[in-house]
Motif scaffolding. Structure first.
Motif, PDB file in Angstrom:
ATOM      1  N   GLU A   1       4.177  11.058  -1.577  1.00 21.21           N
ATOM      2  CA  GLU A   1       5.110  10.414  -0.646  1.00 21.21           C
ATOM      3  C   GLU A   1       6.140   9.573  -1.388  1.00 21.21           C
ATOM      4  O   GLU A   1       7.326   9.602  -1.053  1.00 21.21           O
ATOM      5  CB  GLU A   1       4.338   9.551   0.346  1.00 21.21           C
TER       6      GLU A   1
ATOM      7  N   THR B   1      -3.347  12.708   5.684  1.00 23.78           N
ATOM      8  CA  THR B   1      -4.561  12.347   4.958  1.00 23.78           C
ATOM      9  C   THR B   1      -4.813  10.844   4.979  1.00 23.78           C
ATOM     10  O   THR B   1      -5.946  10.416   5.154  1.00 23.78           O
ATOM     11  CB  THR B   1      -4.451  12.829   3.503  1.00 23.78           C
ATOM     12  N   ARG B   2      -3.773  10.043   4.825  1.00 24.44           N
ATOM     13  CA  ARG B   2      -3.956   8.592   4.823  1.00 24.44           C
ATOM     14  C   ARG B   2      -4.455   8.099   6.167  1.00 24.44           C
ATOM     15  O   ARG B   2      -5.232   7.160   6.237  1.00 24.44           O
ATOM     16  CB  ARG B   2      -2.651   7.895   4.492  1.00 24.44           C
ATOM     17  N   ARG B   3      -3.990   8.724   7.233  1.00 29.27           N
ATOM     18  CA  ARG B   3      -4.423   8.296   8.566  1.00 29.27           C
ATOM     19  C   ARG B   3      -5.873   8.683   8.825  1.00 29.27           C
ATOM     20  O   ARG B   3      -6.559   8.025   9.585  1.00 29.27           O
ATOM     21  CB  ARG B   3      -3.525   8.924   9.624  1.00 29.27           C
TER      22      ARG B   3
ATOM     23  N   GLU C   1     -10.546   8.163  -2.330  1.00 28.40           N
ATOM     24  CA  GLU C   1      -9.500   7.355  -2.959  1.00 28.40           C
ATOM     25  C   GLU C   1      -8.574   8.202  -3.826  1.00 28.40           C
ATOM     26  O   GLU C   1      -7.367   7.969  -3.855  1.00 28.40           O
ATOM     27  CB  GLU C   1     -10.124   6.235  -3.794  1.00 28.40           C
TER      28      GLU C   1
ATOM     29  N   VAL D   1      -6.228  10.107  -1.461  1.00 33.44           N
ATOM     30  CA  VAL D   1      -5.240   9.198  -0.874  1.00 33.44           C
ATOM     31  C   VAL D   1      -4.211   8.777  -1.929  1.00 33.44           C
ATOM     32  O   VAL D   1      -3.017   8.709  -1.639  1.00 33.44           O
ATOM     33  CB  VAL D   1      -5.936   7.978  -0.231  1.00 33.44           C
TER      34      VAL D   1
ATOM     35  N   VAL E   1       2.314   2.386   2.658  1.00 34.98           N
ATOM     36  CA  VAL E   1       2.298   2.952   3.999  1.00 34.98           C
ATOM     37  C   VAL E   1       3.462   2.351   4.773  1.00 34.98           C
ATOM     38  O   VAL E   1       3.589   1.137   4.854  1.00 34.98           O
ATOM     39  CB  VAL E   1       0.970   2.647   4.723  1.00 34.98           C
TER      40      VAL E   1
ATOM     41  N   THR F   1       0.814  -1.208   0.000  1.00 32.49           N
ATOM     42  CA  THR F   1       0.000   0.000   0.000  1.00 32.49           C
ATOM     43  C   THR F   1       0.847   1.256   0.000  1.00 32.49           C
ATOM     44  O   THR F   1       0.337   2.342  -0.215  1.00 32.49           O
ATOM     45  CB  THR F   1      -0.913   0.053   1.233  1.00 32.49           C
TER      46      THR F   1
ATOM     47  N   ALA G   1      -8.266   9.158   6.366  1.00 38.41           N
ATOM     48  CA  ALA G   1      -9.173   8.819   5.270  1.00 38.41           C
ATOM     49  C   ALA G   1     -10.364   8.005   5.759  1.00 38.41           C
ATOM     50  O   ALA G   1     -11.506   8.264   5.367  1.00 38.41           O
ATOM     51  CB  ALA G   1      -8.424   8.069   4.174  1.00 38.41           C
TER      52      ALA G   1
ATOM     53  N   ALA H   1      -0.240   9.396  -1.822  1.00 41.32           N
ATOM     54  CA  ALA H   1       0.705   8.288  -1.990  1.00 41.32           C
ATOM     55  C   ALA H   1       1.721   8.601  -3.084  1.00 41.32           C
ATOM     56  O   ALA H   1       2.911   8.306  -2.936  1.00 41.32           O
ATOM     57  CB  ALA H   1      -0.048   6.996  -2.314  1.00 41.32           C
TER      58      ALA H   1
END
Length: 156
Positions: free
Chosen positions: A145, A67-69, A135, A138, A39, A37, A71, A142
């Motif tokens: 990152e 944001t991922r945490r 989505e 996220v 992460v 993923t 979502a 991603a």
């Protein structure tokens, strides 16, 4: 017409799959590796996750993404809002249709049928739209990152 013979079957492997998997060398994954993923794995105590979250929340340079945490929190909150709105529209549409039955029965029945058909359809489309937006955000984070990680590991 030619007489075609089927090709021979492929040869069998030396070992069955379970024995081959058991005898294969194990690869140890380092703590800083990422899963599929993207992460990063949590390293250390679970309490460190909260500290990282608040540090990221007040990072004025925006180098750390939260944001991922969040979502899943946004998704649940959006589902609740959509659900409450659907129930309110459904109840108010049916009650308005029942109230209009004395003045115009045809319009009242049309209002009730339209409410019962359209509210679930629009609710379903709203859930799909919410999921697509979350989505997309996220995925964008991603990409950012992974680009930052690639740039950090690229020699200049």
């Amino acid at each position: 017409m030619t007489d075609a013979t089927p090709p021979p079957p492929p040869p069998l492997p030396d070992l069955p799959a379970d024995e081959a998997a058991a005898s294969a060398p194990r690869r140890r994954v380092a703590a800083d590796d990422v899963d599929d993923t993207g992460v990063p794995a949590v390293d250390g105590d679970v309490a460190d996750v909260g500290k990282g979250f608040f540090r990221a929340l007040f990072d004025l340079s925006f180098r750390t993404f939260i944001t991922r945490r969040l979502a899943s929190v946004f998704y649940i909150a959006g589902l609740i809002v959509i659900g409450v709105g659907a129930v309110l529209y459904l109840v108010s549409g049916i009650l308005s249709g029942i109230g209009a039955v004395w003045f115009n029965p045809g319009a009242a029945i049309s209002l009730i049928v339209a409410t019962v058909v359209l509210v679930p359809l629009i609710t379903f489309l709203a859930v799909i739209a919410l999921r697509l937006v979350i989505e997309a955000v996220v995925a964008l984070i991603a990409i950012a990152e992974n680009t930052e990680r690639t740039a950090a590991h690229t020699e200049r």
